[in-house]
Design an enzyme around this catalytic site. Sequence first.
Site, PDB file in Angstrom:
ATOM      1  N   GLU A  97      -9.556  23.821 -14.567  1.00 35.78           N
ATOM      2  CA  GLU A  97     -10.129  24.748 -13.574  1.00 35.78           C
ATOM      3  C   GLU A  97     -11.352  25.497 -14.123  1.00 35.78           C
ATOM      4  OE1 GLU A  97      -6.234  25.871 -10.860  1.00 35.78           O
ATOM      5  OE2 GLU A  97      -6.783  27.225 -12.484  1.00 35.78           O
ATOM      6  N   GLU A 130      -2.440  20.419  -8.616  1.00 35.76           N
ATOM      7  CA  GLU A 130      -1.521  21.565  -8.580  1.00 35.76           C
ATOM      8  C   GLU A 130      -1.305  21.947  -7.128  1.00 35.76           C
ATOM      9  OE1 GLU A 130      -2.390  25.019 -10.881  1.00 35.76           O
ATOM     10  OE2 GLU A 130      -2.828  23.900 -12.732  1.00 35.76           O
TER      11      GLU A 130
END
Length: 773
Positions: free
Chosen positions: A181, A258
Site C-alpha cells: 500500500e 485485502e
Amino acid sequence: MKNNFLLFFFLLLTGMPIVASNSKETFEIGRRTFLLNGKPFVVKAAELHYARIPKAYWEHRIQMCKALGMNTICLYVFWNFHEQQENKFDFTGDKNIAEFCRLAQKNGMYIILRPGPYACAEWEMGGLPWWLLKKKDMVVRSLHPYFMERTEIYMNELGKQLAPLQLANGGNIIMVQVENEFGGYGVNKPYMAAIRDIVRRAGFDKSVLFECDWDSTFELNALDDLLWTLNFGTGANIDKEFKKLSTVRPEAPLMCSEFWSGWFDHWGRKHETRSAEKMVEGIKDMLDRNISFSLYMAHGGTTFGHWGGANSPTYSSMCTSYDYDAPISEAGWTTKKFFLLQGLLNKYRSPKEKPCKTPAPFPIIEIPEFEMKETAVLFEQLPAPILSEDIKPMEEFNQGWGSILYRTTLPATSKYTLLRITEAHDWAQIYVNGKLIGYLDRRKGENQITLPQLPAGSQLDIWVEAMGRVNFGSTIHDRKGITEKVELINSNRETTLLKNWQVYSIPVDYSFVAEKKYEMKVPDGPTCYKASFTIHKPGDTFLDMSTWGKGMVWVNGHNLGRFWEIGPQQTLFFPGCWLKKGKNEIIVLDLKGPSKAVIQGLKAPILDVLREKERNHRQKDETLNLSSESPIYQGSFAATGEWQEIKFETTITGRHFCLEALSSHNGKEQASLAELEIIGTDGKPIPREQWKIRYADSENTRGANATADKIYDLQESTCWMTERKVPYPHQLVIDLGEMKAITGFRYLPSFEKGNPGMIKDFAVYFKSQSFNY
C-alpha cells in the site's frame, strides 16, 4: 492468434513466470485469470498472521480456513518480529515461518507471501524494526542508504528460509508481494523498483510478484512488470473498485488482495463490527466476476506482547485482541460470518476442492478467582541509571519497548508553574518527591501539567510508557519516551529548560519482571504483582482484567499483551497450550494500580465494555454560529464516489477550516465524508499531523465508529458520518494547528456501495481566529 500474441507479450514484459519448471504444479498469469497447472484458478485466500497465533495452534487455524472453503493462506511477514536487535535474526520456535508454510502445504493450501519490508497490519511500526530510528536522519520506506542496506539483508535472510518453498521448487508459495500500500505513504517509483529487485535477488524470482494499493492510489507507484491488486472492504462497490484497473490492465486477472471482513479496535473506542451479510455479498460479487480475493482477516488472533501498533493522526493505539470481527474468532471459534461464508464458498468449489470437516475448537476452562498478594514496587527496584544532560528518546538509550523513567531535580517553582513536555510518547505519569500529581495522554493531545509550589531540589520523575509505534503514514517515524524537551513555564511566561537527567529503562522482557524481589507489601506506583494458581486440566481461557489499571501480563513466561481499564477490551485471551497441569505462575505489571488485585479465567471474552466516554467533538450546549461569517467558497460536489478537488480563486491564509454540508445527493438527512485533504500553495496536501477536530455537529457512533477524526486517519474505508435523524446543514471544523496558506481541498465520500451520505451542496469557511460557538 492476435490475443495469444498479446498475452505472450504481456507475460514477457512483466516478467511473470510463463511456466514453473521442475515442479509438478505451475501458477501463472493467464488472460483475465490465474492459471494453476494450466487451468483457470480463482484464488480464495484467508489472511492469517503466524505471529498472532500460538505455534501449537497453527495447524488448527489453517484447517479452519480450509473448512471455510479457502484454497490459499495470505501471510504477512513482520521484519521486526525476526530481527528484534540488529543482526540477530530468529526463525525458530514461534518464529519458524517455514514450518508454518509447510503445515499449510500439508493441508492442501497455497501461500501468498507478503514480506514487506513494510506490512502495516496494526503491528508495531508496521513491521519495521525500532532500531532503524536510532539514526536521526532516518526516512523509512525510502532510498535512504541504511534503510535499503538493512532491507536487503533482511530479505536475503527471509529468502534463505522461504525461497525453497516456492511452487517451482516443490513448495506452495505462489505469489510474493512487493512492499505494501505504498500509495498511501508517498510517490516514489524508483524506491518501489529497488524493493522489487531486492525481493527477486533474495530468491523470490519464481513466483508471481505483485503490488497492492487502493483504487485511488494504485497508479501512483505502479510498476509495469508487477501484477496490480486492490484493497477494499465490506460494503464496497465491486464494479467501481475495479473500473479503473480493468481499463488500464484489461488482460490481467483481477484480485482484491485485502477484502476487510471487519476492523481493528483502539483503546478508548467502541468495539468494531461489520455486517456478515455485506461481507458475503461482496465476496459473491467477486466470485461471480471471476475475481480472486484474500479475506483480511479470516482469523485475526491476538497481538501478544508489545507488538500492537497505533494510528496517527490522532494518535490512537491498538487493543491486544485482534479478533477483527473475523469469521474465525480470536480463540479459533466459528461465528455467524463463518457459516454464512462457508455456505457461499461451498457453491463455488471446483471439482478438485473437496469439502473439509470443520475442526473442533480447543477446550475452554474457567479459573476460579485468586488474589495476587506478592508485589515488587518498581520505584524501589530500579535498574542502574544512565546519565544524560539532555532529554533523549528511548531509542537513543538502545531501548525498543516498555517504559522509560526520566528523573531530575527542580529549581524552586511558583504557584502557577507549568511543566510542559515536548512530546511524551505515549502515556506519562508525573511524580514530584515520590507523589503522583497527574497523567498525560498522547491520545488526547495532553502535554502539560501544573506543578505545586516547590522548594529547589525537589525530585521530578516522569514515567513514560510506549504504547506502540505508529504503523501507517509518515508519522511511522515514531520515537518513544520524551522526544524533544521538558521545560518549566512560570506565570510570566518565562521558560526554563530542564537538564541533567537520570534515565532508567523499564523493558517488557519476562526476565526483568521475573527477577524482581517480591514481598507481601502495599504497592505504591508502578508495581509488579506475582502469584500462582493450580489447574487440573489445561484449556483456553480469558483472563478477566476488569479490576486492573494499565499494564501487561505474563503467564509461565508468555507475554499475553497489554490491558487498560478504559476498554473496550477487558479480558486477555490465554491459550491453553501455554498452561500446565498443576501450578502456574502469573505476573502482572500494573503502572496505574488495580481497584482489586484479583484474577479469574472466563469462558468468553469481554471485548465491548468501554469505560472511557467516546471522544465527542462537540461540547455540551455548544452550537457553531456562522451567522456573521462569509464563506470563502460555495459549490456542489458531483455525484461520484471518486476523489474531487475544489480550487479556490485565490490563496487564503488561516488556521480554522470549516466545511458546511448543506444538502445530500439522495435527499436524506445523513452526511458522510471518508477523507479530506487541504491543498497548500505547492499544490500538495498540507501535513495533517497537527490537525484536530474542533467541532462536529453530529457523529454516529451507534454502529461503526464514524467519528469526525476519521476524515484524516488516512484510511479510505472509514468515514465521518452524522446520526440518521439529524437534519442538514452539518458542520465540521478543523484546527490545522498553525497558520497555513491554502489554495483548495480534496474530498472523498464514503466508499460503500451507493455512497450513503454523499454531500451535494456545501460552503467553506476559513479564518485565523476560532469560530464562535
